[in-house]
Scaffold this motif. Structure first.
Motif, mmCIF file in Angstrom:
data_model
loop_
_atom_site.group_PDB
_atom_site.id
_atom_site.type_symbol
_atom_site.label_atom_id
_atom_site.label_comp_id
_atom_site.label_asym_id
_atom_site.label_seq_id
_atom_site.Cartn_x
_atom_site.Cartn_y
_atom_site.Cartn_z
ATOM 1 N N LYS A 73 -8.757 -38.826 11.586
ATOM 2 C CA LYS A 73 -8.835 -37.159 10.981
ATOM 3 C C LYS A 73 -8.697 -37.326 9.512
ATOM 4 C CE LYS A 73 -3.712 -39.152 10.531
ATOM 5 N NZ LYS A 73 -2.408 -38.510 10.600
ATOM 6 N N PHE A 81 -15.199 -33.280 24.671
ATOM 7 C CA PHE A 81 -14.971 -34.099 25.729
ATOM 8 C C PHE A 81 -15.351 -33.306 26.782
ATOM 9 C CE2 PHE A 81 -12.152 -35.132 22.838
ATOM 10 C CZ PHE A 81 -12.082 -36.313 22.794
ATOM 11 N N TYR A 87 -5.442 -27.489 26.366
ATOM 12 C CA TYR A 87 -4.421 -27.495 26.805
ATOM 13 C C TYR A 87 -4.019 -26.842 27.659
ATOM 14 C CZ TYR A 87 -5.106 -31.112 22.383
ATOM 15 O OH TYR A 87 -5.505 -31.438 21.964
ATOM 16 N N ARG A 150 -12.072 -25.978 12.815
ATOM 17 C CA ARG A 150 -12.361 -26.912 11.452
ATOM 18 C C ARG A 150 -13.295 -27.162 10.605
ATOM 19 N NH1 ARG A 150 -11.318 -32.012 14.630
ATOM 20 N NH2 ARG A 150 -11.864 -32.406 12.183
ATOM 21 N N ASP B 175 -8.233 -38.284 27.435
ATOM 22 C CA ASP B 175 -8.872 -37.038 26.360
ATOM 23 C C ASP B 175 -8.604 -35.938 25.503
ATOM 24 O OD1 ASP B 175 -11.396 -38.153 27.290
ATOM 25 O OD2 ASP B 175 -12.234 -36.628 28.700
ATOM 26 N N PHE B 176 -7.497 -35.935 26.488
ATOM 27 C CA PHE B 176 -6.175 -34.610 25.612
ATOM 28 C C PHE B 176 -5.867 -35.115 24.588
ATOM 29 C CE2 PHE B 176 -5.921 -33.009 29.828
ATOM 30 C CZ PHE B 176 -6.031 -31.678 30.183
ATOM 31 N N GLU B 178 -6.452 -38.273 22.736
ATOM 32 C CA GLU B 178 -7.965 -37.834 22.120
ATOM 33 C C GLU B 178 -8.614 -37.057 20.707
ATOM 34 O OE1 GLU B 178 -10.952 -40.488 24.202
ATOM 35 O OE2 GLU B 178 -9.547 -42.721 24.271
ATOM 36 N N ALA B 179 -8.138 -35.887 22.093
ATOM 37 C CA ALA B 179 -8.540 -34.533 20.994
ATOM 38 C C ALA B 179 -7.987 -34.431 20.469
ATOM 39 C CB ALA B 179 -8.933 -33.587 22.273
ATOM 40 N N ALA B 180 -6.714 -34.786 20.672
ATOM 41 C CA ALA B 180 -5.284 -34.233 19.409
ATOM 42 C C ALA B 180 -5.770 -34.866 17.917
ATOM 43 C CB ALA B 180 -4.427 -34.159 19.792
ATOM 44 N N ARG B 181 -6.111 -36.493 18.417
ATOM 45 C CA ARG B 181 -6.291 -37.365 17.027
ATOM 46 C C ARG B 181 -6.947 -36.835 16.606
ATOM 47 N NH1 ARG B 181 -5.529 -42.318 20.803
ATOM 48 N NH2 ARG B 181 -3.299 -41.117 21.310
ATOM 49 N N VAL B 182 -8.376 -37.055 17.265
ATOM 50 C CA VAL B 182 -9.206 -36.037 16.055
ATOM 51 C C VAL B 182 -9.355 -34.490 15.191
ATOM 52 C CG1 VAL B 182 -11.955 -35.090 16.352
ATOM 53 C CG2 VAL B 182 -11.208 -37.170 17.981
ATOM 54 N N ASP B 183 -8.235 -34.464 16.430
ATOM 55 C CA ASP B 183 -7.531 -33.117 15.577
ATOM 56 C C ASP B 183 -6.748 -33.274 14.010
ATOM 57 O OD1 ASP B 183 -9.718 -31.379 16.645
ATOM 58 O OD2 ASP B 183 -8.112 -30.923 18.209
ATOM 59 N N GLY B 184 -6.653 -34.500 14.165
ATOM 60 C CA GLY B 184 -6.073 -34.441 13.211
ATOM 61 C C GLY B 184 -4.407 -34.892 13.053
ATOM 62 N N LEU B 185 -3.601 -34.974 14.287
ATOM 63 C CA LEU B 185 -2.341 -34.779 14.356
ATOM 64 C C LEU B 185 -1.965 -36.357 14.245
ATOM 65 C CD1 LEU B 185 -3.098 -32.554 15.559
ATOM 66 C CD2 LEU B 185 -1.158 -32.238 16.995
ATOM 67 N N ASN B 186 -0.472 -36.436 13.680
ATOM 68 C CA ASN B 186 -0.226 -37.637 14.640
ATOM 69 C C ASN B 186 0.182 -38.473 15.391
ATOM 70 O OD1 ASN B 186 2.188 -36.996 14.640
ATOM 71 N ND2 ASN B 186 2.580 -36.502 12.207
ATOM 72 N N THR B 189 3.739 -36.438 17.320
ATOM 73 C CA THR B 189 3.221 -35.062 17.279
ATOM 74 C C THR B 189 2.176 -35.071 18.686
ATOM 75 O OG1 THR B 189 2.891 -34.871 14.501
ATOM 76 C CG2 THR B 189 2.657 -32.557 15.731
ATOM 77 N N ILE B 194 1.456 -32.121 22.997
ATOM 78 C CA ILE B 194 0.682 -32.329 23.892
ATOM 79 C C ILE B 194 1.390 -33.020 25.558
ATOM 80 C CG2 ILE B 194 -1.898 -33.052 24.235
ATOM 81 C CD1 ILE B 194 -1.736 -31.037 22.104
#
Ligand SMILES: Nc1ncnc2c1ncn2[C@@H]1O[C@H](COP(=O)(O)OP(=O)(O)OP(=O)(O)O)[C@@H](O)[C@H]1O
Ligand SMILES: [Mg+2]
Lengths: 355, 284
Positions: A73, A81, A87, A150, B175-176, B178-186, B189, B194
């Protein structure tokens, strides 16, 4: 917007090395495509850039700063991907907006960005739909939309089109390319499909077994491959390879007549590469390489026909121009003109030059 | 076209094979055996104390007196409340903690992960009866006897639930996350926003099993509670029978009221239960 630099980047899984210390500079705004066969370390490299894999050695710089230890982040990078990773429990609009989950923008500003992205990607009518009710191509657009909102320093794509059918794939190729032209954001794109690399990249990075073999523009790689692997990997159908010998400034290939070539300095066995497109069925019209072969199979493409031939011991593919389809089993003459031969050292497989 | 489909219909109605008849008969017998006690319970709850041993299924003079008596009894309402409080709290706790631990075991690599998983799994092999004594000793040492917490603590997290959730989280593609991780979620969360929504069927199955299990729990609540105000419904109802004269009609009325939440859960969540049982592939 940022320049990305890989300096002696290494990835180790336990004792095995997946990436062997690679060096690469990705300029700001560049569209860079990593290609290579399965397992060569493309995804691993991309994931190190994203921050999803720890870096085992070397440095990764984004915008001039070492980011090895930074969380994904903190790198301001967006990733798309292969399986889209959109989602299922959120609508298209929510999915796109999810890219802004942690951003401090106002609600109205977020909504504006979602709508803009929706418009750019032709999803504006689908914002309230669930992903389950979307086609593969639409899903992929949603994933791209989530990355777009973003406004990241760079987009990373890992084989984003491999789940789409051929027609949609070529359409999405063009869309991603034009998106890049419009946004001007750095893109790092991974694929094992050389067509994607050739059609989209500003710069192609050819990888094999965790190493970078060659970096260059698509034409660079097509015209001047550094070794047999790159030569055969880039271009479709693959380059033909036949064995030959260079002795005293003369090239000899079993069963072929050769004339009028200026050869690179080399003594001994060599591999001679000819692209199917340059190996033309018909009588020789000038200097170069001529030979005869037996037709094993034909692939008529309409405007031309790919002809699979046996020439001595070698199997090669030649092109028959026009609508003439040679009969299977017949003997035909083929010819490659001066300048269309690629010569490689038979042992090291490194390029010697062209002739 | 029409001809053909009429023929098909005719063929279908003739297609009653002997195998089917046997299956249906067996199911019918099984269903009757299951439902008879339940019917008797309801039937008895509508009888007066004089009629209890008259085993007719339909009472001669049905009356709602028992219900008025039971519902008017403050103790009963207290037990009903206790059971609800305990079942709901334990269910929420299981959904939260079992998922959290299951997710961690499924999606994070860390030293000792496999060992921890085995340790949790191995507790599945110890029967409750063996655990009751340590639980009791523990409760008495820590002063938890005769309290809500004392009744609830053994079930706040279960090995079965953790195992179930772990299996399901393993099916959520990385993937789900990691996508969220890249989007900056902790990480928290990511789990909550997710991963959890993706295993809703498993969560409903877990919630239903946990609720029903705790609603009907008898053995441990009986042991750990001494004061009547803390009884759960099953313990309370059974205590009716310990009184001077056994009033079966009241016991049956209490039991009948006690099954209402269970029936509601089944009726409202039938879809999820069937799916849950299939998903869990275990425990029913
Ligand atoms: N988690 C892991 N543990 C151990 N080895 C791994 C792991 N992930 C990848 N590898 C190994 O690292 C090498 C590079 O893998 P990578 O996924 O980067 O390949 P790739 O070029 O993306 O291939 P593909 O085109 O099949 O996606 C492979 O040999 C792979 O087996
Ligand atoms: Mg890959």
């Amino acid at each position: 917007m940022a320049k990305i630099e890989l300096q002696k980047l290494v990835k180790e899984y336990g004792k095995t090395r997946a990436v062997h210390g690679i060096d690469l500079t990705i300029e700001d705004g560049e569209f860079v495509v990593f290609v290579g066969p399965s397992g060569c370390g493309k995804s691993t490299t991309l994931r190190m850039i994203a921050g999803l894999e720890d870096i085992s050695g070397g440095n990764l710089l984004i915008g001039g700063e070492v980011v090895n230890q930074r969380e994904p982040k903190q790198r301001n990078i967006a990733m798309v991907f292969q399986n889209y990773a959109i989602y299922p429990h959120m609508t298209v609009g929510q999915n796109i907006g999810f890219g802004l989950y942690t951003s401090k923008l106002s609600k109205a500003e977020k909504q504006k960005r979602i709508e803009e992205a929706g418009k750019t990607l032709g999803l504006e009518k689908l914002l309230d739909r669930r992903p389950a009710a979307l086609s593969g191509g639409q899903r992929q657009r949603v994933a791209i939309g989530r990355a777009m909102v973003r406004d990241p320093a760079a987009f990373l794509f890992d084989e984003p089109l491999s789940n789409l059918d051929a027609q949609l794939r070529s359409q999405m190729r063009m869309e991603i390319k034009s998106l890049h032209r419009r946004l001007g954001t750095t893109i790092v794109y991974v694929t094992h499909d050389q067509v994607e690399a050739m059609t989209m990249a500003d710069k192609i990075v050819v990888m094999r077994d965790g190493n970078i073999l060659q970096v260059g523009s698509p034409t660079d790689l097509y015209e001047n491959p550094v070794d047999v692997f790159t030569a055969r990997f880039i271009g479709s159908p693959s380059m033909n390879m036949v064995e030959g010998t260079i002795a005293g400034g003369n090239l000899s290939v079993e069963g072929a007549a050769i004339s009028g070539l200026t050869l690179p300095a080399h003594e001994g066995k060599a591999l001679i590469g000819v692209r199917p497109h340059d190996l033309v069925v018909g009588e020789a019209t000038g200097a170069g390489l001529s030979a005869t072969g037996t037709v094993e199979a034909v692939e008529p493409l309409g405007s031309e026909t790919l002809v699979h031939l046996t020439m001595g011991k070698a199997q090669v593919i030649a092109t028959a121009p026009g609508r003439v389809v040679p009969a299977i089993g017949s003997a035909v003459s083929v010819h490659a003109g001066v300048g269309s031969l690629y010569l490689f050292d038979a042992v090291s497989e490194k390029a010697l030059g062209r002739a | 076209m029409t001809m053909a489909s009429t023929k098909e219909l005719a063929a279908n109605s003739r297609d009653i094979r002997p195998g089917r008849i046997i299956t249906w008969t067996l199911l019918l017998i099984g269903g009757l055996i299951m439902i008879t006690p339940l019917l008797f319970m309801f039937s008895t709850s509508l009888k007066t104390s004089g009629q209890v041993y008259d085993l007719r299924l339909i009472p001669a003079a049905p009356t709602l007196d028992n219900y008025i008596k039971v519902l008017g009894d403050g103790r009963f309402m207290q037990w009903f409340f206790n059971s609800t409080l305990i079942a709901v709290t334990v269910t929420i706790s299981n959904v939260f903690f079992d998922s959290l631990v299951g997710y961690t075991l499924a999606k994070f690599e860390f030293r000792g992960r496999y060992f921890i998983f085995l340790a949790i799994l191995s507790t599945l092999m110890i029967p409750t009866e063996m655990l009751v004594i340590p639980w009791y000793l523990m409760s008495s040492q820590l002063g938890w006897l005769n309290s809500y917490w004392g009744i609830m603590f053994p079930g706040m997290m279960t090995a079965f639930g953790t195992f179930l959730m772990k299996q399901f989280f393993e099916g959520v593609p990385n993937d789900f996350l990691e996508a969220a991780r890249v989007d900056g979620l902790n990480e928290f969360t990511i789990w909550w926003k997710i991963a959890m929504p993706m295993v809703v069927p498993a969560i409903s199955a877990l919630a239903i099993f946990t609720f029903l299990g705790n609603w009907t729990a008898f053995f441990w609540p009986l042991i750990v509670t001494t004061s009547k105000e803390l009884y759960t419904l099953p313990v309370g109802i059974s205590s009716f029978s310990a009184e001077a004269s056994i009033q079966w009609e009241l016991i049956m009325t209490g039991a009948a009221i006690g099954t209402i939440p269970t029936l509601l859960v089944f009726l409202l969540l039938q879809r999820y239960i069937v799916r849950g049982v299939m998903l869990a592939g275990l425990k029913g």
